[in-house]
Write a protein that holds these residues in place. Structure first.
Motif, mmCIF file in Angstrom:
data_model
loop_
_atom_site.group_PDB
_atom_site.id
_atom_site.type_symbol
_atom_site.label_atom_id
_atom_site.label_comp_id
_atom_site.label_asym_id
_atom_site.label_seq_id
_atom_site.Cartn_x
_atom_site.Cartn_y
_atom_site.Cartn_z
ATOM 1 N N THR A 120 0.841 -1.200 0.000
ATOM 2 C CA THR A 120 0.000 0.000 0.000
ATOM 3 C C THR A 120 0.875 1.248 0.000
ATOM 4 O O THR A 120 0.498 2.272 0.554
ATOM 5 C CB THR A 120 -0.906 0.026 1.242
ATOM 6 O OG1 THR A 120 -0.043 0.089 2.394
ATOM 7 C CG2 THR A 120 -1.778 -1.197 1.346
ATOM 8 N N SER A 121 2.048 1.166 -0.635
ATOM 9 C CA SER A 121 3.017 2.257 -0.471
ATOM 10 C C SER A 121 2.518 3.584 -1.028
ATOM 11 O O SER A 121 3.014 4.638 -0.649
ATOM 12 C CB SER A 121 4.350 1.880 -1.111
ATOM 13 O OG SER A 121 4.138 1.545 -2.459
ATOM 14 N N ASN A 122 1.538 3.573 -1.933
ATOM 15 C CA ASN A 122 1.080 4.878 -2.421
ATOM 16 C C ASN A 122 -0.155 5.404 -1.682
ATOM 17 O O ASN A 122 -0.750 6.385 -2.082
ATOM 18 C CB ASN A 122 0.855 4.856 -3.938
ATOM 19 C CG ASN A 122 -0.254 3.918 -4.328
ATOM 20 O OD1 ASN A 122 -0.794 3.217 -3.467
ATOM 21 N ND2 ASN A 122 -0.615 3.892 -5.598
ATOM 22 N N LEU A 123 -0.534 4.725 -0.581
ATOM 23 C CA LEU A 123 -1.586 5.284 0.276
ATOM 24 C C LEU A 123 -0.934 6.172 1.339
ATOM 25 O O LEU A 123 0.069 5.788 1.930
ATOM 26 C CB LEU A 123 -2.358 4.167 0.987
ATOM 27 C CG LEU A 123 -3.161 3.179 0.147
ATOM 28 C CD1 LEU A 123 -3.974 2.288 1.076
ATOM 29 C CD2 LEU A 123 -4.065 3.905 -0.823
ATOM 30 N N GLN A 124 -1.517 7.317 1.553
ATOM 31 C CA GLN A 124 -0.970 8.200 2.587
ATOM 32 C C GLN A 124 -1.539 7.791 3.942
ATOM 33 O O GLN A 124 -2.372 8.472 4.514
ATOM 34 C CB GLN A 124 -1.314 9.664 2.285
ATOM 35 C CG GLN A 124 -0.691 10.174 1.008
ATOM 36 C CD GLN A 124 0.824 10.185 1.081
ATOM 37 O OE1 GLN A 124 1.395 10.640 2.063
ATOM 38 N NE2 GLN A 124 1.485 9.654 0.063
ATOM 39 N N SER A 125 -1.096 6.635 4.447
ATOM 40 C CA SER A 125 -1.580 6.210 5.756
ATOM 41 C C SER A 125 -0.691 6.815 6.836
ATOM 42 O O SER A 125 0.397 7.306 6.559
ATOM 43 C CB SER A 125 -1.575 4.684 5.848
ATOM 44 O OG SER A 125 -0.290 4.179 5.582
ATOM 45 N N LEU A 126 -1.180 6.744 8.068
ATOM 46 C CA LEU A 126 -0.489 7.443 9.148
ATOM 47 C C LEU A 126 0.466 6.510 9.885
ATOM 48 O O LEU A 126 0.319 5.285 9.833
ATOM 49 C CB LEU A 126 -1.504 8.018 10.129
ATOM 50 C CG LEU A 126 -2.544 8.955 9.523
ATOM 51 C CD1 LEU A 126 -3.472 9.475 10.609
ATOM 52 C CD2 LEU A 126 -1.878 10.122 8.805
ATOM 53 N N ARG A 127 1.425 7.110 10.574
ATOM 54 C CA ARG A 127 2.359 6.334 11.383
ATOM 55 C C ARG A 127 2.157 6.690 12.851
ATOM 56 O O ARG A 127 1.659 7.761 13.187
ATOM 57 C CB ARG A 127 3.798 6.662 11.006
ATOM 58 C CG ARG A 127 4.215 6.179 9.650
ATOM 59 C CD ARG A 127 5.679 6.491 9.417
ATOM 60 N NE ARG A 127 6.564 5.594 10.163
ATOM 61 C CZ ARG A 127 7.630 5.990 10.850
ATOM 62 N NH1 ARG A 127 7.931 7.276 10.936
ATOM 63 N NH2 ARG A 127 8.389 5.120 11.476
ATOM 64 N N PHE A 128 2.599 5.772 13.716
ATOM 65 C CA PHE A 128 2.685 6.129 15.130
ATOM 66 C C PHE A 128 3.782 7.177 15.262
ATOM 67 O O PHE A 128 4.827 7.085 14.617
ATOM 68 C CB PHE A 128 3.048 4.904 15.969
ATOM 69 C CG PHE A 128 1.921 3.932 16.140
ATOM 70 C CD1 PHE A 128 0.892 4.196 17.028
ATOM 71 C CD2 PHE A 128 1.891 2.752 15.409
ATOM 72 C CE1 PHE A 128 -0.148 3.290 17.185
ATOM 73 C CE2 PHE A 128 0.847 1.847 15.562
ATOM 74 C CZ PHE A 128 -0.169 2.119 16.455
ATOM 75 N N PRO A 129 3.574 8.196 16.095
ATOM 76 C CA PRO A 129 4.576 9.266 16.192
ATOM 77 C C PRO A 129 5.804 8.816 16.987
ATOM 78 O O PRO A 129 5.735 7.864 17.765
ATOM 79 C CB PRO A 129 3.824 10.361 16.943
ATOM 80 C CG PRO A 129 2.803 9.637 17.746
ATOM 81 C CD PRO A 129 2.411 8.424 16.949
ATOM 82 N N ASP A 130 6.917 9.494 16.764
ATOM 83 C CA ASP A 130 8.074 9.328 17.635
ATOM 84 C C ASP A 130 7.839 10.176 18.878
ATOM 85 O O ASP A 130 7.248 11.250 18.803
ATOM 86 C CB ASP A 130 9.356 9.790 16.943
ATOM 87 C CG ASP A 130 9.734 8.815 15.831
ATOM 88 O OD1 ASP A 130 9.231 7.687 15.847
ATOM 89 O OD2 ASP A 130 10.523 9.204 14.957
ATOM 90 N N VAL A 131 8.294 9.672 20.018
ATOM 91 C CA VAL A 131 8.037 10.373 21.274
ATOM 92 C C VAL A 131 9.329 10.973 21.795
ATOM 93 O O VAL A 131 10.317 10.264 21.981
ATOM 94 C CB VAL A 131 7.452 9.407 22.323
ATOM 95 C CG1 VAL A 131 7.254 10.124 23.648
ATOM 96 C CG2 VAL A 131 6.146 8.825 21.824
ATOM 97 N N HIS A 132 9.322 12.276 21.972
ATOM 98 C CA HIS A 132 10.460 12.925 22.625
ATOM 99 C C HIS A 132 10.023 13.287 24.029
ATOM 100 O O HIS A 132 9.157 14.138 24.214
ATOM 101 C CB HIS A 132 10.904 14.165 21.843
ATOM 102 C CG HIS A 132 11.437 13.801 20.493
ATOM 103 N ND1 HIS A 132 12.735 13.418 20.288
ATOM 104 C CD2 HIS A 132 10.823 13.722 19.285
ATOM 105 C CE1 HIS A 132 12.907 13.124 19.010
ATOM 106 N NE2 HIS A 132 11.759 13.310 18.381
ATOM 107 N N ILE A 133 10.593 12.580 24.997
ATOM 108 C CA ILE A 133 10.153 12.781 26.370
ATOM 109 C C ILE A 133 10.737 14.086 26.876
ATOM 110 O O ILE A 133 11.963 14.241 26.906
ATOM 111 C CB ILE A 133 10.608 11.619 27.270
ATOM 112 C CG1 ILE A 133 10.130 10.287 26.679
ATOM 113 C CG2 ILE A 133 10.064 11.795 28.686
ATOM 114 C CD1 ILE A 133 10.801 9.087 27.278
ATOM 115 N N PRO A 134 9.884 15.045 27.249
ATOM 116 C CA PRO A 134 10.417 16.329 27.715
ATOM 117 C C PRO A 134 11.254 16.121 28.973
ATOM 118 O O PRO A 134 10.929 15.292 29.811
ATOM 119 C CB PRO A 134 9.149 17.151 28.002
ATOM 120 C CG PRO A 134 8.036 16.170 28.070
ATOM 121 C CD PRO A 134 8.433 14.975 27.273
ATOM 122 N N GLY A 135 12.365 16.832 29.061
ATOM 123 C CA GLY A 135 13.229 16.668 30.228
ATOM 124 C C GLY A 135 14.303 15.643 29.954
ATOM 125 O O GLY A 135 15.485 15.974 29.907
#
Lengths: 318, 365
Positions: A120-135
């Motif tokens: 499905t490489s030409n579908l603009q599906s979403l990804r889980f975000p990367d998490v930047h832990i504050p601090g």
């Protein structure tokens, strides 16, 4: 090469490889506690991976995508549980059937909805975000190690705690263990064995779904045919090595992830990667033998009644 | 006397229902297949006909059926054997792969006369297969390791070890792609019926089926093996050689799967070209299910699977329908055949009715 092994990239590569294994390993822990021989995790993962991509593509909403993915995986788990529990299908065969369905059925759905056959490489599906832990992310070394990974990486480790808590500290966990250890005794105190096993399987499906969704919404940004590539089976092995203990199972998932990461690295250095890829399986076999020798010795020294050992649940009459 | 008769009748009804379940499973799967095809096809009727009769359209496709049929005989029979002894030993997948690799190692050696070269390849394949399927059996007997887990692991070991051998020492740099050196001329398998695509593996496969049947149903070893599979505790307490039997049958099954890999590679390719599992082992599991682990039904089941696989090829060739639809059909068939309680209500009623009838006539006498 040594400086590569100790680099942050390599560390996060291990985490990337281990994440789907940990989710599915936890699924396998719940299944084993309820004494269900389930090998259908590949099928659950594939359907969840596809469901997540399609759900997030059509709605452009990550939460809806996750919901669709989870439901897709849990439907497979429910079919498995229904056939095994209520139609008395042999679990190995039901699992085999659903894995085959996962492999072929997902291709069909992809073709039906998108007209493509491979991915499905030409579908603009979403990804889980990367998490930047504050601090934490601003602390020099620790920040790079701990922060900045995909959300699923953190969820995977949380799932280990969750499963440990569920099994050891909740009523449901107690019931799952009871029906797994001794269904007759559980039934005699009024536990609905089939229903409890069914619930265990659904929870198992929930976890395996996250393993699948990480593959298509984190590890890669799209779904491809058979993208789980045996990870469901590896997770079962990790569970078996970990004796059904969530933390030990997680450790073995990390070892498998490490070996996969080494294999990938060897490939990029044009070294024969096969030995690295083979390593986790050889380690598992040796581990199983060592455990077998140990339990045999215990059994001969102390003549104790053979109450439900953790491997017993995996035996099935063919 | 009449009690014995009624037992027989109940058994007969059970048999009938087991056939009925298989038929119903195939019917349901075909209905589902039709629905799936209808949703993606411009010409659903035509494509459905292709699915049903496509393999019979020309002789080339019928040859394809036979060539797909041959390897299935070997892995299917291998799984029947281990299943009969109660071992879920799915290492047939790895044994098949290892058989192909071992045959390649022997097959690329030049200058061996045909009369010895082919038997040597078959022997190497059988030995490699026996090792791979034997290990889970031995580990189970000696160290109490769960067979299915050991088998899953050993499959991957066979895969990666095999790929290492093929892609490093045996890799032909002149091939232009990842493949071994070409097989020596002296390994080309004799063909049958003047058809270059049907090789002697067909006869070996039939021999494998017959040998497995005789072993299971006409020898003491087979009786012990089936007793181990049906009632392990009984076999243990009556002093049967349970461990030896399990190891023996695993080794023999491995030989068959390994020979399957050998003839499949030598018969169809010029060099070793697999880069991943071939899935013949899992197919074997499915076939053993359809046969209820009875090797004598294996040719029929394997023919069925080879037929629908060829249908998939035909669909792929003539329409836009993804051939993976066949996998959905397979999945539906397996799960319904495996479901013991599917149609059970009906079966139960038939047995009760029959018993009542017999009791009734008895009372009347």
């Amino acid at each position: 090469m040594l400086n590569v092994i100790f680099s942050f990239d390599f560390f996060s590569s291990i985490l990337r490889m281990s994440t789907p294994l940990i989710f599915t390993g936890m699924a396998a822990v719940i299944g084993a506690k309820a004494d269900i021989l389930c090998i259908a995790y590949e099928g659950m993962m594939l359907f969840a991976a596809l469901g997540g991509v399609l759900g997030s593509f059509y709605t452009q909403n990550l939460l809806v995508g996750v919901l669709v993915g989870v439901i897709s995986g849990m439907v497979i788990a429910a079919i498995f549980a229904y056939f095994v529990m209520y139609l008395e299908a042999r679990p190995l065969l039901a699992g085999l059937a659903l894995n085959t369905l996962g492999s072929g059925g997902t291709v069909y759905v992809v073709y039906l909805l998108t007209g493509m056959k491979q991915n499905t490489s030409n579908l603009q599906s979403l990804r889980f975000p990367d998490v930047h832990i504050p601090g934490i992310s601003s602390i020099p070394v620790l920040g790079d190690l701990i922060s900045g990974h995909n959300l699923c990486v953190y969820l995977a480790f949380l799932s280990v705690i969750g499963v440990w808590f569920l099994i050891n500290k909740t009523r449901l966990g107690l019931r799952i263990r009871a029906v797994g250890r001794n269904p007759e005794a559980a039934a005699s105190v009024g536990i609905n064995v089939k229903k409890t096993k069914f619930i265990a399987m659904i929870l198992s499906g929930l976890l395996a779904s996250f393993g699948g969704m990480y593959m298509s919404m984190g590890y890669l940004p799209y779904f491809t045919t058979d993208m789980t590539a045996g990870r469901g089976f590896i997770s079962i092995a990790a569970q078996n090595m970990g004796l059904g203990n969530p933390v030990l199972t997680m450790l073995f998932c990390l070892i498998f992830g490490l070996a996969m990461a080494v294999g990938n690295m060897a490939q990029s250095y044009r070294l024969p990667s096969q030995f690295a890829s083979m390593l986790p399986y050889v380690v598992t076999i040796i581990g199983l033998v060592v455990m077998g020798i140990k339990t045999k010795r215990e059994e001969t020294h102390i003549k104790k009644p053979t109450a439900g050992s953790s491997t017993e649940g995996l035996e099935e009459k063919a | 006397m009449s009690k014995g008769k009624s037992m027989d009748a109940s058994k007969r009804i059970e048999m009938q229902f087991s056939v009925l379940r298989t038929a119903a499973a195939i019917l349901i799967s075909l209905v589902i297949a039709f629905i799936l095809i209808a949703t993606v096809s411009d010409n659903p009727g035509g494509d459905f006909v292709t699915l049903l009769t496509g393999p019979l359209h020309n002789s080339s496709r019928m040859t394809t059926i036979v060539s797909k049929f041959i390897p299935l005989l070997f892995t299917g029979t291998a799984i029947c054997l281990v299943n009969s002894a109660g071992q879920i030993n799915i290492a047939a997948e790895g044994a098949f792969f290892a058989g192909a690799v071992a045959a390649t190692m022997v097959g690329i050696i030049p200058g061996i006369p045909v009369v010895i070269h082919i038997p040597l390849c078959v022997l190497a394949g059988a030995a490699a297969g026996a090792v791979i399927m034997g290990i889970p059996g031995i580990l189970h007997v000696k160290y109490n390791v769960v067979t299915i887990v050991a088998a899953l692991m050993i499959n991957y070991v066979a895969l990666y070890l095999g790929l290492y051998i093929i892609l490093n020492p045996l890799r032909d740099p002149a091939a232009g792609f990842e493949a071994s050196y070409p097989f020596a001329e002296s390994t080309s398998l004799p063909t049958l019926f003047g058809n270059p695509r049907i090789h002697i593996g067909l006869i070996l496969g039939i021999i494998a089926v017959i040998a497995a049947y005789l072993l299971l149903y006409r020898t003491g070893f087979g009786l012990v093996a089936r007793t181990v599979g049906n009632n392990n505790k009984f076999a243990v307490y009556s002093g049967m050689p349970v461990g030896k039997t399990i190891i023996g049958i695993s080794l023999f099954a491995g030989c068959l799967a390994g020979v399957g890999g050998t003839v499949e590679t030598l018969g169809n390719y010029q060099r070793f070209m697999y880069t991943d599992f071939t899935n013949h082992g899992w197919d074997g599991v499915m076939l053993a299910v359809l046969c209820h682990n009875k090797p004598q039904y294996m040719p029929l089941a394997a023919l069925f699977l080879a037929y629908i696989r060829t249908s998939a090829d035909a669909l792929n060739f003539s329409s836009s329908v993804p051939p993976e639809i066949i996998e959905v059909i397979q999945a539906v068939i397996i799960i319904f055949v495996a479901a013991e309680k599917f149609l059970a209500g009906w079966e139960h009623k038939a047995i009760v009715k029959n018993s009542q009838k017999e009791l009734g006539t008895q009372g009347g006498e």
